[in-house]
Scaffold this active site. Structure first.
Site, PDB file in Angstrom:
ATOM      1  N   THR A   1       0.928  -1.135   0.045  1.00  0.00           N
ATOM      2  CA  THR A   1       0.160   0.160   0.076  1.00  0.00           C
ATOM      3  C   THR A   1       0.896   1.363   0.035  1.00  0.00           C
ATOM      4  O   THR A   1       2.095   1.366   0.489  1.00  0.00           O
ATOM      5  CB  THR A   1      -0.871   0.084   1.277  1.00  0.00           C
ATOM      6  OG1 THR A   1      -1.461  -1.365   1.398  1.00  0.00           O
ATOM      7  CG2 THR A   1      -1.732   1.180   1.304  1.00  0.00           C
TER       8      THR A   1
ATOM      9  N   GLY B   1      -9.760  -4.431   1.987  1.00  0.00           N
ATOM     10  CA  GLY B   1      -8.668  -4.367   3.092  1.00  0.00           C
ATOM     11  C   GLY B   1      -8.846  -3.068   4.044  1.00  0.00           C
ATOM     12  O   GLY B   1      -9.866  -2.595   4.033  1.00  0.00           O
ATOM     13  N   ASP B   2      -7.726  -2.710   4.689  1.00  0.00           N
ATOM     14  CA  ASP B   2      -7.648  -1.639   5.666  1.00  0.00           C
ATOM     15  C   ASP B   2      -7.492  -0.185   5.004  1.00  0.00           C
ATOM     16  O   ASP B   2      -8.025   0.637   5.583  1.00  0.00           O
ATOM     17  CB  ASP B   2      -6.558  -2.064   6.553  1.00  0.00           C
ATOM     18  CG  ASP B   2      -5.190  -1.795   5.907  1.00  0.00           C
ATOM     19  OD1 ASP B   2      -5.125  -2.539   4.884  1.00  0.00           O
ATOM     20  OD2 ASP B   2      -4.125  -1.646   6.597  1.00  0.00           O
TER      21      ASP B   2
ATOM     22  N   THR C   1       0.456  -0.714   6.185  1.00  0.00           N
ATOM     23  CA  THR C   1       0.437  -1.467   4.895  1.00  0.00           C
ATOM     24  C   THR C   1       0.531  -3.227   5.487  1.00  0.00           C
ATOM     25  O   THR C   1       0.898  -3.565   6.548  1.00  0.00           O
ATOM     26  CB  THR C   1       1.845  -1.230   4.043  1.00  0.00           C
ATOM     27  OG1 THR C   1       3.008  -1.677   4.774  1.00  0.00           O
ATOM     28  CG2 THR C   1       1.807   0.385   4.187  1.00  0.00           C
ATOM     29  N   GLY C   2       0.198  -4.112   4.876  1.00  0.00           N
ATOM     30  CA  GLY C   2       0.534  -5.390   4.918  1.00  0.00           C
ATOM     31  C   GLY C   2      -1.032  -5.970   5.020  1.00  0.00           C
ATOM     32  O   GLY C   2      -1.903  -5.615   4.274  1.00  0.00           O
TER      33      GLY C   2
HETATM   34  N1  ASP Z   1      -3.085  -3.172   3.367  1.00  0.00           N
HETATM   35  C1  ASP Z   1      -3.517  -3.461   1.967  1.00  0.00           C
HETATM   36  C2  ASP Z   1      -4.620  -4.433   1.778  1.00  0.00           C
HETATM   37  O1  ASP Z   1      -4.804  -5.162   2.971  1.00  0.00           O
HETATM   38  C3  ASP Z   1      -2.407  -4.622   1.223  1.00  0.00           C
HETATM   39  C4  ASP Z   1      -1.011  -4.386   1.399  1.00  0.00           C
HETATM   40  O2  ASP Z   1      -0.569  -3.210   2.132  1.00  0.00           O
HETATM   41  O3  ASP Z   1      -0.181  -5.272   1.453  1.00  0.00           O
HETATM   42  O4  ASP Z   1      -5.481  -4.167   1.006  1.00  0.00           O
END
Ligand code: ASP
Length: 305
Positions: A160, A190-191, A211-212
């Site tokens: 992200t 997502g978040d 992120t994540g």
């Molecule tokens: N946080 C983002 C989501 O869950 C994706 C990412 O940052 O890897 O959509």
């Protein structure tokens, strides 16, 4: 002033910082920076060129928050528009709502004259075909649920763009944008567009963004928790550590989260949880403070359970 950004190819931090140094409002500056990331089709986690869902549709999520009053705008599952961050910003400015999804978000984007784009690039179409083959989706099958589970790769298929800023007026803002988890189930959000989970900003205490694995940030209310800990008197490092340690309660060993935070005094912290990345694949981010000509690269702390 401070700018902290997760922007893997450093597409937009130089512009955002330049705008901030010219005393533009922080939120407008980070929106402009993120637009460059969204338009960079070699960045595989955001905007055009971003990962599609399991059926090949690129669904974009984005959010903004203005720390002066926590005004917020967000879009989720937006399809066919190049700059979800700007559509999110327009939601904040033009509607009595905070979050628009899917067809309604696209209708609004059309109404405000947002730029349209074909989001699925040839490179990503090839990657999609490879992925669909690897999980058996090239066979006649309706087992999307199984395919989505089989295709999870916690370290290679997300990302992200998050920008946090305190501008020359002392105002704090945050903005986020992503194509979300690669090969996600259609409609998965997502978040990134969820205020309090993926982003949060409050002029009185600071800002945070994630992120994540977004599901973990949503289940933890992670960005809100981080700022609430600063509100209760923790330093930015203490708040980030404590908030991330709370995520361990979820028990998901595969999930990786990076948490970014700034306080009101020009301090910042970035830390992560999850499997340690192999050499050469380390995560990094960009920071600029008063006097810096442009943002420089830094590495997050890793927090163990
Ligand atoms: N946080 C983002 C989501 O869950 C994706 C990412 O940052 O890897 O959509």
């Amino acid at each position: 002033m401070i700018l902290v950004a997760a922007d893997i190819q450093n597409s937009g931090t130089v512009l955002a910082w330049k705008l901030m140094c010219a005393e533009n409002p922080g939120l407008a500056a980070i929106e402009q920076g993120i637009r460059l990331v969204e338009a960079n089709e070699t960045d595989w986690s955001v905007g055009r060129g971003g990962y599609p869902n399991a059926q090949g549709e690129v669904e974009l999520d984005a959010g903004v928050m203005d720390g002066r009053n926590r005004a917020s705008g967000a879009v989720a599952g937006l399809h066919g528009y190049l700059h979800p961050v700007s559509v999110a910003y327009e939601v904040m400015q033009r509607l009595p709502h905070v979050l628009l999804v899917g067809a309604g978000a696209a209708q609004f984007a059309e109404e405000v004259g947002a730029e349209k784009a074909d989001l699925l690039t040839d490179t990503m179409r090839e990657n999609l075909i490879k992925w669909q083959k690897s999980v058996g989706l090239n066979q006649p099958s309706t087992d999307l649920i199984g395919a989505v589970h089989r295709g999870m790769d916690p370290q290679h298929t997300g990302g992200t763009t998050v920008y946090l800023a305190q501008d020359s007026q002392g105002d704090i803002a945050v903005a986020t944008s992503t194509s979300g988890w690669a090969w996600k189930y259609p409609g998965r959000v997502g978040d990134t567009p969820i205020a309090g989970a993926g982003f949060f900003a409050d002029n009185r205490y600071g800002a945070a963004a994630c992120t994540g694995r977004g599901e973990m940030a949503i289940r933890s209310g992670l960005a809100r928790l981080t700022v609430a800990l600063m509100q209760m008197g923790r330093t930015v490092e203490e708040a980030v550590s404590e908030a991330l340690k709370d995520v361990f309660y979820l028990g998901d060993k595969r999930g990786e989260i990076h948490l970014y935070a700034i306080d009101t005094r020009g301090n910042h912290d970035v830390a992560c949880i999850g499997p340690v990345r192999p050499a050469g694949n380390e995560h990094y981010y960009f920071v600029a403070r008063d006097g810096d000509p442009e943002p420089g690269r830094q590495y997050p702390r890793h927090i163990d359970e």
